[in-house]
Design a protein around this motif. Structure first.
Motif, short mmCIF file in Angstrom:
data_model
loop_
_atom_site.label_atom_id
_atom_site.label_comp_id
_atom_site.label_asym_id
_atom_site.label_seq_id
_atom_site.Cartn_x
_atom_site.Cartn_y
_atom_site.Cartn_z
N ILE A 234 -3.71 -3.84 -7.05
CA ILE A 234 -3.83 -2.43 -6.64
C ILE A 234 -2.43 -1.84 -6.76
O ILE A 234 -1.46 -2.47 -6.33
CB ILE A 234 -4.29 -2.34 -5.17
CG1 ILE A 234 -5.58 -3.14 -4.95
CG2 ILE A 234 -4.47 -0.89 -4.73
CD1 ILE A 234 -5.72 -3.67 -3.52
N ILE A 235 -2.32 -0.64 -7.32
CA ILE A 235 -0.99 -0.03 -7.42
C ILE A 235 -0.97 1.35 -6.75
O ILE A 235 -1.97 2.05 -6.70
CB ILE A 235 -0.48 0.09 -8.88
CG1 ILE A 235 -1.45 0.91 -9.75
CG2 ILE A 235 -0.27 -1.29 -9.48
CD1 ILE A 235 -0.92 1.18 -11.16
N TYR A 236 0.20 1.66 -6.22
CA TYR A 236 0.40 2.98 -5.59
C TYR A 236 1.86 3.37 -5.78
O TYR A 236 2.68 2.55 -6.18
CB TYR A 236 0.02 2.94 -4.10
CG TYR A 236 0.82 1.98 -3.26
CD1 TYR A 236 1.89 2.43 -2.49
CD2 TYR A 236 0.52 0.62 -3.24
CE1 TYR A 236 2.64 1.55 -1.72
CE2 TYR A 236 1.26 -0.27 -2.47
CZ TYR A 236 2.32 0.20 -1.72
OH TYR A 236 3.07 -0.67 -0.97
N PRO A 242 1.11 3.35 1.94
CA PRO A 242 0.73 2.01 1.50
C PRO A 242 -0.51 1.47 2.23
O PRO A 242 -1.09 0.47 1.80
CB PRO A 242 1.95 1.16 1.86
CG PRO A 242 2.61 1.88 2.98
CD PRO A 242 2.31 3.35 2.79
N LYS A 243 -0.92 2.15 3.30
CA LYS A 243 -1.98 1.59 4.15
C LYS A 243 -3.31 1.34 3.43
O LYS A 243 -3.89 0.26 3.56
CB LYS A 243 -2.20 2.48 5.37
CG LYS A 243 -1.07 2.39 6.39
CD LYS A 243 -1.30 3.34 7.55
CE LYS A 243 -0.09 3.35 8.47
NZ LYS A 243 -0.18 4.49 9.42
N LEU A 248 -7.19 -2.73 1.38
CA LEU A 248 -8.02 -3.28 0.31
C LEU A 248 -7.47 -4.63 -0.17
O LEU A 248 -8.24 -5.56 -0.44
CB LEU A 248 -8.10 -2.29 -0.86
CG LEU A 248 -9.10 -2.62 -1.96
CD1 LEU A 248 -10.53 -2.65 -1.41
CD2 LEU A 248 -9.00 -1.62 -3.11
N SER A 249 -6.16 -4.72 -0.24
CA SER A 249 -5.49 -5.95 -0.68
C SER A 249 -5.89 -7.14 0.19
O SER A 249 -6.24 -8.21 -0.31
CB SER A 249 -3.98 -5.74 -0.65
OG SER A 249 -3.30 -6.96 -0.77
N GLU A 250 -5.85 -6.93 1.51
CA GLU A 250 -6.19 -8.02 2.44
C GLU A 250 -7.62 -8.49 2.26
O GLU A 250 -7.91 -9.69 2.29
CB GLU A 250 -6.00 -7.54 3.90
CG GLU A 250 -4.56 -7.51 4.35
CD GLU A 250 -4.39 -6.76 5.67
OE1 GLU A 250 -5.40 -6.62 6.40
OE2 GLU A 250 -3.26 -6.31 5.95
N ARG A 251 -8.53 -7.53 2.08
CA ARG A 251 -9.95 -7.88 2.02
C ARG A 251 -10.40 -8.36 0.64
O ARG A 251 -11.27 -9.21 0.53
CB ARG A 251 -10.79 -6.67 2.47
CG ARG A 251 -10.68 -6.45 3.98
CD ARG A 251 -10.99 -5.02 4.40
NE ARG A 251 -10.83 -4.87 5.85
CZ ARG A 251 -9.65 -4.71 6.46
NH1 ARG A 251 -8.54 -4.68 5.74
NH2 ARG A 251 -9.59 -4.58 7.78
#
Length: 288
Positions: A234-236, A242-243, A248-251
């Motif tokens: 995932i990029i931002y 960043p939240k 999403l990254s964790e899940r």
């Protein structure tokens, strides 16, 4: 009165975003004095038309913006309030980078219900080096038009930039080859040109519509979609929260990566060349 060359820059440049300030510096050298209206930590869609910006616009000989309505919320007001004839739409001093190249996501029509979309196409053209080369060539011509006495210098700098840029592009193409075909989730649709260049597939967006802050229910839908069609990361950008990406990254058990997006978005992204180096380097991190 005659001024020594070094004592007086000939062209006052008002750059809407850091990438255009950096390009103007490459092509204009000591012949330009550059003011950049935004930083990498500000959303260029949402800038306040402050009196200090109006004052800078009043003195500008050349305005360089992304265009394609990216700055629609603040630029028209600055142009009107400054009453500077040189930089009004249609004048040589008005330069829209996006309009120098073919644009992606051009729409027949758009309305507010669709979010921050742009009829003239996606304005975030600066992360495709091929388009950047074309924009640099057009900007070189524009500098020569505005300051014809120094044509030879602009031409020389323009040629120098193109040769260095094309050499760097060959290296970037080779280095980024492993990213081709990779699926990546984005926060906002500001990576389409980078993805177009590198052959990356957009696996989803954290915003349900461009410019609409990510909601928990929408992020849950993205997570569900990723279960059947996984993504690599995932990029931002440095100006986005960043939240949502971290949630999403964790899940989804995939990394969330902050990319500089423009000059100054990270310590290493100091100019157009290091911006691309850093972007590709961060995208390759964790590749097998």
């Amino acid at each position: 009165i005659t001024f020594s060359h070094s004592a007086m820059a000939r062209i006052n440049v008002f750059a809407c975003e850091p990438e255009w300030g950096s390009l103007a510096k490459e092509l204009g050298g000591d012949d330009v004095k550059i003011y950049t209206a935004t930083t990498a930590f500000q959303d260029p869609h949402r800038i306040e038309a402050r009196p200090s910006l109006i004052a800078k616009m009043r003195r500008a000989d050349l305005l360089i913006c992304s265009g394609a309505d990216l700055e629609i919320g603040w630029l028209p007001l600055l142009l009107r309030s400054s009453a500077n004839k040189k930089v009004q739409v249609g004048q040589p001093g008005y330069f829209e980078a996006a309009m120098q190249v073919d644009r992606l996501e051009v729409l027949e029509k758009a309305d507010r219900s669709m979010g921050d979309v742009h009829v003239q196409g996606n304005p975030h053209v600066h992360l495709d080096p091929r388009r950047m080369a074309a924009i640099a060539a057009a900007l070189t011509q524009r500098l020569m038009e505005i300051d014809p006495d120094n044509n030879a210098r602009y031409q020389q700098r323009g040629n120098n930039f193109q040769s260095r840029w094309h050499a760097a592009m060959e290296q970037w193409n080779a280095k980024a080859a492993p990213l081709k075909g990779e699926r990546i989730v984005v926060h906002h649709k500001d990576w389409v040109y980078l993805f177009d260049w590198l052959g990356i597939e957009e696996a989803g967006t954290l915003e349900s519509k461009p410019g609409v802050p990510p909601s928990a229910s929408y992020l849950a839908k993205v997570l569900t979609a990723l279960e059947s069609k996984p993504a690599k990361k995932i990029i931002y950008t440095s100006y986005q929260s960043p939240k949502p990406a971290r949630w999403l990254s964790e899940r989804a058990k995939i990394p969330a990566v902050q990319l500089p997006f423009t000059i100054g978005g990270s310590d290493k992204a100091k100019d157009l060349f290091s911006l691309m180096d850093e972007t590709i380097g961060l995208l390759l991190k964790g590749e097998n």
